[in-house]
Design a protein around this motif. Structure first.
Motif, PDB file in Angstrom:
ATOM      1  N   GLY A 195      44.694  33.428  37.210  1.00  0.00           N
ATOM      2  CA  GLY A 195      45.038  33.817  35.849  1.00  0.00           C
ATOM      3  C   GLY A 195      43.795  33.977  34.995  1.00  0.00           C
ATOM      4  N   GLY A 196      43.969  33.929  33.686  1.00  0.00           N
ATOM      5  CA  GLY A 196      42.834  34.042  32.779  1.00  0.00           C
ATOM      6  C   GLY A 196      42.340  35.465  32.628  1.00  0.00           C
ATOM      7  N   PRO A 197      41.162  35.650  32.014  1.00  0.00           N
ATOM      8  CA  PRO A 197      40.646  36.991  31.711  1.00  0.00           C
ATOM      9  C   PRO A 197      40.345  37.825  32.951  1.00  0.00           C
ATOM     10  N   GLY A 198      40.115  37.184  34.087  1.00  0.00           N
ATOM     11  CA  GLY A 198      39.831  37.943  35.298  1.00  0.00           C
ATOM     12  C   GLY A 198      40.960  38.875  35.697  1.00  0.00           C
ATOM     13  N   ALA A 214      51.055  38.387  40.453  1.00  0.00           N
ATOM     14  CA  ALA A 214      50.838  37.143  39.706  1.00  0.00           C
ATOM     15  C   ALA A 214      51.429  36.003  40.525  1.00  0.00           C
ATOM     16  N   ILE A 215      50.545  35.177  41.123  1.00  0.00           N
ATOM     17  CA  ILE A 215      50.969  34.110  42.010  1.00  0.00           C
ATOM     18  C   ILE A 215      50.952  32.754  41.317  1.00  0.00           C
ATOM     19  N   GLY A 216      50.003  32.563  40.412  1.00  0.00           N
ATOM     20  CA  GLY A 216      49.896  31.285  39.713  1.00  0.00           C
ATOM     21  C   GLY A 216      48.780  31.335  38.694  1.00  0.00           C
ATOM     22  N   PHE A 217      48.590  30.229  38.001  1.00  0.00           N
ATOM     23  CA  PHE A 217      47.625  30.190  36.899  1.00  0.00           C
ATOM     24  C   PHE A 217      46.818  28.906  36.975  1.00  0.00           C
ATOM     25  N   ALA A 218      46.137  28.720  38.113  1.00  0.00           N
ATOM     26  CA  ALA A 218      45.364  27.500  38.332  1.00  0.00           C
ATOM     27  C   ALA A 218      44.254  27.340  37.303  1.00  0.00           C
ATOM     28  N   VAL A 222      47.541  31.864  31.055  1.00  0.00           N
ATOM     29  CA  VAL A 222      48.450  32.916  31.509  1.00  0.00           C
ATOM     30  C   VAL A 222      48.031  34.230  30.854  1.00  0.00           C
ATOM     31  N   PRO A 223      47.644  35.249  31.635  1.00  0.00           N
ATOM     32  CA  PRO A 223      47.186  36.503  31.036  1.00  0.00           C
ATOM     33  C   PRO A 223      48.331  37.284  30.394  1.00  0.00           C
ATOM     34  N   GLN A 224      48.029  37.950  29.302  1.00  0.00           N
ATOM     35  CA  GLN A 224      48.984  38.832  28.625  1.00  0.00           C
ATOM     36  C   GLN A 224      48.619  40.275  28.980  1.00  0.00           C
ATOM     37  N   VAL A 225      49.520  40.962  29.647  1.00  0.00           N
ATOM     38  CA  VAL A 225      49.210  42.271  30.223  1.00  0.00           C
ATOM     39  C   VAL A 225      49.542  43.383  29.229  1.00  0.00           C
ATOM     40  N   PRO A 226      48.565  44.249  28.885  1.00  0.00           N
ATOM     41  CA  PRO A 226      48.842  45.386  27.999  1.00  0.00           C
ATOM     42  C   PRO A 226      49.630  46.461  28.730  1.00  0.00           C
ATOM     43  N   VAL A 237      53.055  45.344  38.035  1.00  0.00           N
ATOM     44  CA  VAL A 237      52.736  43.920  38.025  1.00  0.00           C
ATOM     45  C   VAL A 237      53.962  43.172  38.537  1.00  0.00           C
ATOM     46  N   MET A 238      53.756  42.327  39.559  1.00  0.00           N
ATOM     47  CA  MET A 238      54.866  41.643  40.200  1.00  0.00           C
ATOM     48  C   MET A 238      54.596  40.146  40.267  1.00  0.00           C
ATOM     49  N   GLY A 239      55.592  39.371  39.927  1.00  0.00           N
ATOM     50  CA  GLY A 239      55.486  37.926  40.090  1.00  0.00           C
ATOM     51  C   GLY A 239      56.062  37.509  41.431  1.00  0.00           C
ATOM     52  N   LEU A 240      55.569  36.408  41.955  1.00  0.00           N
ATOM     53  CA  LEU A 240      56.084  35.897  43.224  1.00  0.00           C
ATOM     54  C   LEU A 240      56.222  34.384  43.137  1.00  0.00           C
TER      55      LEU A 240
END
Length: 303
Positions: A195-198, A214-218, A222-226, A237-240
């Motif tokens: 996660g994060g800015p990366g 998006a697998i997790g936010f270690a 949590v990034p906000q996607v434009p 963008v897919m969550g799992l």
């Protein structure tokens, strides 16, 4: 805690090894989506021998070597697990290996194969590539024929990712991730457990019709996607959430685990266990996971 009661459809497992996961830390803080009511015992994935089978169970017998996903309860000498969440172990698979592969490898295989439809020749970018799930994404992506760009912190962790099959390495502390990814030709699929800015930097280096997992936010953010960037470049963008499949499509998860067990038994995948702790040092094991000092998987052995 009392000995767990065996219910219909369950098997009682004599725990030999238990794999730790970032979700265990979230459960401690009450932040995991499936945190049980207290008191409860941590430990999501286990391996051991069948001690007893409950009413209605077929396909298992006492003495069988199995791996199981109880979701909790694994850091104990015994755990009761739904038979539908268990699979028999190949004869050449050790217990610590079996306890290390289910969640991490299962997450990566389901994400890359079932969700992202990763194709041979595509470029896969993996963040946290020396961690418990990131390293499995490197291995599985390579097995599926992708070119792998791995990001991790420091030369030692990057070397572990390289040994697992990464073709290009990026230190996560180095600046201009977007520029480095573009210099390597851009990416088709991103597997992000940090996660994060990366996430946003990699998004801007993704080719048209790219897929971002998006697998997790270690990393804690949590990034906000434009959405405008998704539109312009036709990105997805897919969550799992691996455990979610147990509720609505368990057959997808089971088939994935069977594929992975066969790949491991055949030597195509080699789960990396970065540290082993006995049960009486489980708190140390969890602290190592929290401090992100481990590479690969942390396993607690139960004797």
């Amino acid at each position: 805690m009392p000995r767990p009661a065996l219910k219909a459809g369950e098997i009682r497992i004599r725990t030999r090894a238990c794999g730790l996961n970032f979700a265990d830390l979230l459960m401690i803080e009450g932040k995991y989506q499936d945190t049980p009511q207290t008191p409860f015992t941590l430990g999501m994935e286990v391996a051991g021998e069948v001690l007893e089978i409950g009413p209605g169970v077929t396909g298992f017998a006492p003495g069988d070597r199995v791996a199981g996903f109880p979701g909790q309860g694994g850091l104990a000498p015994e755990v009761c697990v739904a038979a539908s969440r268990c699979l028999p172990l190949p004869a050449n698979m050790a217990y610590d290996t079996a306890a290390a592969f289910q969640v991490a490898y299962g997450t990566s295989h389901l994400a890359l194969d079932h969700k992202a439809r990763l194709q041979p020749g595509e470029t896969l970018f993996v963040t946290g590539a020396a961690g418990g799930v990131g390293l499995t994404a490197v291995e599985i992506g390579k097995r599926m024929g992708a070119r792998i760009i791995a990001s991790a912190r420091g030369a030692d962790k990057l070397e572990i990712a390289r040994a697992a099959g990464a073709d290009h390495l990026i230190d996560s502390d180095s600046p201009d991730l977007r520029g480095q990814l573009k210099a390597l030709g851009g990416i088709d699929v991103m597997y992000d457990s940090v996660g994060g800015p990366g996430f946003l930097e990699a998004l801007r280096a993704t080719r048209p019709e790219g897929r971002l997992l998006a697998i997790g936010f270690a990393g804690g953010e949590v990034p906000q996607v434009p959405a405008n960037l998704l539109l312009v470049k036709n990105l997805s963008v897919m969550g799992l959430y691996w455990g979610g499949y147990l509720a609505f499509r368990p057959e997808v998860l089971t088939a994935s685990l069977q594929t992975l067990a066969a790949w491991i038994a055949e030597g195509h995948l080699r789960p990396h266990i970065g540290a082993r702790f006995p049960l009486d040092r489980a708190a140390e094991a969890l602290e190592m996971l929290r401090a992100r000092k481990s590479t690969g998987k942390i396993v607690v052995t139960v004797d």
